[in-house]
Design a protein around this motif. Structure first.
Motif, PDB file in Angstrom:
ATOM      1  N   LEU A  20     -29.824  18.671 -18.591  1.00  0.00           N
ATOM      2  CA  LEU A  20     -29.489  17.752 -17.280  1.00  0.00           C
ATOM      3  C   LEU A  20     -28.158  18.380 -16.616  1.00  0.00           C
ATOM      4  O   LEU A  20     -27.303  19.039 -17.106  1.00  0.00           O
ATOM      5  CB  LEU A  20     -28.573  16.391 -17.697  1.00  0.00           C
ATOM      6  N   SER A  21     -28.177  18.339 -15.320  1.00  0.00           N
ATOM      7  CA  SER A  21     -27.780  18.367 -14.380  1.00  0.00           C
ATOM      8  C   SER A  21     -26.731  17.358 -13.653  1.00  0.00           C
ATOM      9  O   SER A  21     -27.045  16.733 -13.056  1.00  0.00           O
ATOM     10  CB  SER A  21     -27.558  20.107 -13.317  1.00  0.00           C
ATOM     11  N   CYS A  22     -25.807  17.617 -13.568  1.00  0.00           N
ATOM     12  CA  CYS A  22     -24.921  16.650 -12.015  1.00  0.00           C
ATOM     13  C   CYS A  22     -24.389  17.630 -11.145  1.00  0.00           C
ATOM     14  O   CYS A  22     -23.702  18.112 -11.374  1.00  0.00           O
ATOM     15  CB  CYS A  22     -23.765  15.619 -13.327  1.00  0.00           C
ATOM     16  N   ALA A  23     -24.656  17.160 -10.562  1.00  0.00           N
ATOM     17  CA  ALA A  23     -24.417  18.463  -8.876  1.00  0.00           C
ATOM     18  C   ALA A  23     -23.066  17.299  -8.142  1.00  0.00           C
ATOM     19  O   ALA A  23     -23.832  16.353  -7.376  1.00  0.00           O
ATOM     20  CB  ALA A  23     -25.064  18.862  -8.310  1.00  0.00           C
ATOM     21  N   VAL A  24     -21.791  17.678  -8.439  1.00  0.00           N
ATOM     22  CA  VAL A  24     -20.925  16.719  -7.756  1.00  0.00           C
ATOM     23  C   VAL A  24     -20.359  17.155  -6.397  1.00  0.00           C
ATOM     24  O   VAL A  24     -20.363  18.471  -5.960  1.00  0.00           O
ATOM     25  CB  VAL A  24     -19.521  17.171  -8.249  1.00  0.00           C
ATOM     26  N   ALA A  33     -12.457  14.820 -14.717  1.00  0.00           N
ATOM     27  CA  ALA A  33     -12.925  14.474 -15.687  1.00  0.00           C
ATOM     28  C   ALA A  33     -14.429  14.327 -15.567  1.00  0.00           C
ATOM     29  O   ALA A  33     -14.805  13.189 -14.912  1.00  0.00           O
ATOM     30  CB  ALA A  33     -12.127  13.853 -17.346  1.00  0.00           C
ATOM     31  N   TYR A  34     -15.320  14.234 -16.274  1.00  0.00           N
ATOM     32  CA  TYR A  34     -16.941  14.344 -16.164  1.00  0.00           C
ATOM     33  C   TYR A  34     -16.886  13.179 -17.506  1.00  0.00           C
ATOM     34  O   TYR A  34     -17.208  14.259 -18.753  1.00  0.00           O
ATOM     35  CB  TYR A  34     -17.576  15.601 -15.735  1.00  0.00           C
ATOM     36  N   PHE A  68     -26.132  18.116 -28.610  1.00  0.00           N
ATOM     37  CA  PHE A  68     -26.503  18.202 -27.292  1.00  0.00           C
ATOM     38  C   PHE A  68     -24.676  19.113 -27.572  1.00  0.00           C
ATOM     39  O   PHE A  68     -23.593  19.280 -27.763  1.00  0.00           O
ATOM     40  CB  PHE A  68     -25.852  16.937 -26.376  1.00  0.00           C
ATOM     41  N   THR A  69     -24.690  19.847 -26.196  1.00  0.00           N
ATOM     42  CA  THR A  69     -23.598  20.567 -25.431  1.00  0.00           C
ATOM     43  C   THR A  69     -23.292  19.806 -24.041  1.00  0.00           C
ATOM     44  O   THR A  69     -24.201  20.379 -23.550  1.00  0.00           O
ATOM     45  CB  THR A  69     -23.701  22.157 -25.742  1.00  0.00           C
ATOM     46  N   ILE A  70     -21.865  19.885 -23.492  1.00  0.00           N
ATOM     47  CA  ILE A  70     -21.556  19.219 -22.679  1.00  0.00           C
ATOM     48  C   ILE A  70     -21.054  20.828 -21.635  1.00  0.00           C
ATOM     49  O   ILE A  70     -20.078  21.735 -22.420  1.00  0.00           O
ATOM     50  CB  ILE A  70     -20.619  18.377 -22.701  1.00  0.00           C
ATOM     51  N   SER A  71     -21.150  21.112 -20.038  1.00  0.00           N
ATOM     52  CA  SER A  71     -20.395  22.167 -20.296  1.00  0.00           C
ATOM     53  C   SER A  71     -20.728  21.964 -18.712  1.00  0.00           C
ATOM     54  O   SER A  71     -20.484  21.417 -18.247  1.00  0.00           O
ATOM     55  CB  SER A  71     -21.443  23.423 -20.165  1.00  0.00           C
ATOM     56  N   SER A  72     -19.643  22.852 -17.895  1.00  0.00           N
ATOM     57  CA  SER A  72     -19.867  23.115 -15.841  1.00  0.00           C
ATOM     58  C   SER A  72     -19.259  23.670 -15.517  1.00  0.00           C
ATOM     59  O   SER A  72     -18.492  24.809 -15.941  1.00  0.00           O
ATOM     60  CB  SER A  72     -17.894  21.688 -16.344  1.00  0.00           C
ATOM     61  N   ASP A  73     -19.656  24.113 -14.794  1.00  0.00           N
ATOM     62  CA  ASP A  73     -19.839  25.704 -13.965  1.00  0.00           C
ATOM     63  C   ASP A  73     -18.445  24.830 -12.525  1.00  0.00           C
ATOM     64  O   ASP A  73     -19.429  24.546 -11.632  1.00  0.00           O
ATOM     65  CB  ASP A  73     -20.985  26.041 -13.302  1.00  0.00           C
ATOM     66  N   ARG A  74     -17.725  25.555 -12.539  1.00  0.00           N
ATOM     67  CA  ARG A  74     -16.614  25.415 -10.911  1.00  0.00           C
ATOM     68  C   ARG A  74     -17.128  25.563 -10.157  1.00  0.00           C
ATOM     69  O   ARG A  74     -16.981  25.109  -8.802  1.00  0.00           O
ATOM     70  CB  ARG A  74     -15.145  25.728 -11.933  1.00  0.00           C
ATOM     71  N   ALA A  75     -17.594  27.139 -10.110  1.00  0.00           N
ATOM     72  CA  ALA A  75     -18.194  27.895  -8.623  1.00  0.00           C
ATOM     73  C   ALA A  75     -19.507  26.985  -8.660  1.00  0.00           C
ATOM     74  O   ALA A  75     -19.406  26.965  -7.056  1.00  0.00           O
ATOM     75  CB  ALA A  75     -18.684  29.002  -9.273  1.00  0.00           C
ATOM     76  N   ARG A  76     -20.541  25.856  -9.192  1.00  0.00           N
ATOM     77  CA  ARG A  76     -21.594  25.527  -8.295  1.00  0.00           C
ATOM     78  C   ARG A  76     -21.287  24.110  -8.427  1.00  0.00           C
ATOM     79  O   ARG A  76     -22.319  23.323  -7.920  1.00  0.00           O
ATOM     80  CB  ARG A  76     -22.983  25.378  -9.785  1.00  0.00           C
ATOM     81  N   ASN A  77     -19.809  23.675  -9.088  1.00  0.00           N
ATOM     82  CA  ASN A  77     -19.372  22.216  -8.726  1.00  0.00           C
ATOM     83  C   ASN A  77     -20.502  21.390  -9.477  1.00  0.00           C
ATOM     84  O   ASN A  77     -20.807  20.846  -9.458  1.00  0.00           O
ATOM     85  CB  ASN A  77     -18.865  21.663  -7.744  1.00  0.00           C
ATOM     86  N   THR A  78     -21.048  21.491 -10.862  1.00  0.00           N
ATOM     87  CA  THR A  78     -21.837  21.054 -11.799  1.00  0.00           C
ATOM     88  C   THR A  78     -21.637  20.761 -12.948  1.00  0.00           C
ATOM     89  O   THR A  78     -20.577  22.352 -13.813  1.00  0.00           O
ATOM     90  CB  THR A  78     -23.367  22.450 -10.932  1.00  0.00           C
ATOM     91  N   VAL A  79     -22.085  19.575 -13.934  1.00  0.00           N
ATOM     92  CA  VAL A  79     -21.647  19.339 -14.945  1.00  0.00           C
ATOM     93  C   VAL A  79     -22.827  19.520 -15.912  1.00  0.00           C
ATOM     94  O   VAL A  79     -24.008  18.934 -14.853  1.00  0.00           O
ATOM     95  CB  VAL A  79     -20.898  18.112 -15.067  1.00  0.00           C
ATOM     96  N   TYR A  80     -23.557  19.970 -17.040  1.00  0.00           N
ATOM     97  CA  TYR A  80     -24.473  20.179 -17.143  1.00  0.00           C
ATOM     98  C   TYR A  80     -24.096  19.891 -19.242  1.00  0.00           C
ATOM     99  O   TYR A  80     -23.212  19.234 -19.439  1.00  0.00           O
ATOM    100  CB  TYR A  80     -25.046  21.519 -17.654  1.00  0.00           C
ATOM    101  N   LEU A  81     -25.383  18.923 -18.993  1.00  0.00           N
ATOM    102  CA  LEU A  81     -25.717  18.728 -20.681  1.00  0.00           C
ATOM    103  C   LEU A  81     -26.560  19.283 -21.113  1.00  0.00           C
ATOM    104  O   LEU A  81     -28.136  18.726 -20.928  1.00  0.00           O
ATOM    105  CB  LEU A  81     -25.975  16.787 -20.909  1.00  0.00           C
ATOM    106  N   CYS A  96     -24.175  10.913 -14.977  1.00  0.00           N
ATOM    107  CA  CYS A  96     -22.811  11.490 -15.030  1.00  0.00           C
ATOM    108  C   CYS A  96     -21.506  10.564 -14.224  1.00  0.00           C
ATOM    109  O   CYS A  96     -22.168   9.495 -13.887  1.00  0.00           O
ATOM    110  CB  CYS A  96     -23.403  12.681 -14.164  1.00  0.00           C
ATOM    111  N   ALA A  97     -20.747  10.382 -14.579  1.00  0.00           N
ATOM    112  CA  ALA A  97     -19.859   9.903 -14.023  1.00  0.00           C
ATOM    113  C   ALA A  97     -18.315  10.584 -13.861  1.00  0.00           C
ATOM    114  O   ALA A  97     -17.819  11.582 -15.014  1.00  0.00           O
ATOM    115  CB  ALA A  97     -19.535   8.612 -14.541  1.00  0.00           C
ATOM    116  N   ALA A  98     -17.574  10.403 -13.050  1.00  0.00           N
ATOM    117  CA  ALA A  98     -16.212  11.363 -12.526  1.00  0.00           C
ATOM    118  C   ALA A  98     -14.668  10.280 -12.795  1.00  0.00           C
ATOM    119  O   ALA A  98     -15.122   9.305 -12.154  1.00  0.00           O
ATOM    120  CB  ALA A  98     -16.682  11.761 -11.159  1.00  0.00           C
TER     121      ALA A  98
END
Length: 123
Positions: A20-24, A33-34, A68-81, A96-98
């Motif tokens: 899953l991706s969450c584009a912010v 935090a996400y 499951f593994t959560i991660s985030s990519d600051r360059a893409r402003n995206t959170v993954y699961l 997804c929630a912030a």
């Protein structure tokens, strides 16, 4: 305008994987935090995982630890699961929630939400 847009849900067989991706957008990504929550019909939202860059921490509910593994990519402003070894009981709408600035488990404290993405795991 703040937007959290989830994608990546779908139908998968038990044992399979989805990411899953969450584009912010509309907020300063690193100030939040996400979390990923999930919900099945007739039940409240369940916290699945949270990532806090400011704390350098990740959190997982017991039922998904090791899968499951959560991660985030600051360059893409995206959170993954990343969801592996999926089980039929993982079937739910995933949100997804912030929240600023740290992870909390109570969904009532979250500032911003996505629209959700359906994950269905067949047996």
């Amino acid at each position: 305008e703040v937007q959290l847009v989830e994608s990546g849900g779908g139908l998968v067989q038990a044992g399979g994987s989805l990411r899953l991706s969450c584009a912010v957008s509309g907020i300063t990504f690193e100030n939040y935090a996400y979390s990923w929550f999930r919900q099945v019909p007739g039940k409240g939202r369940e916290g699945v995982s949270c990532i806090s860059r400011s704390e350098g921490s990740t959190y997982y509910t017991d039922s998904i630890k090791g899968r499951f593994t959560i991660s985030s990519d600051r360059a893409r402003n995206t959170v993954y699961l990343q969801m592996n070894s999926l089980k039929p009981e993982d079937t739910a709408v995933y949100y997804c929630a912030a929240i600023s600035p740290y992870c909390v488990g109570d969904d009532s404290y979250y500032d911003h939400w996505g629209q959700g993405t359906q994950v269905t795991v067949s047996s």
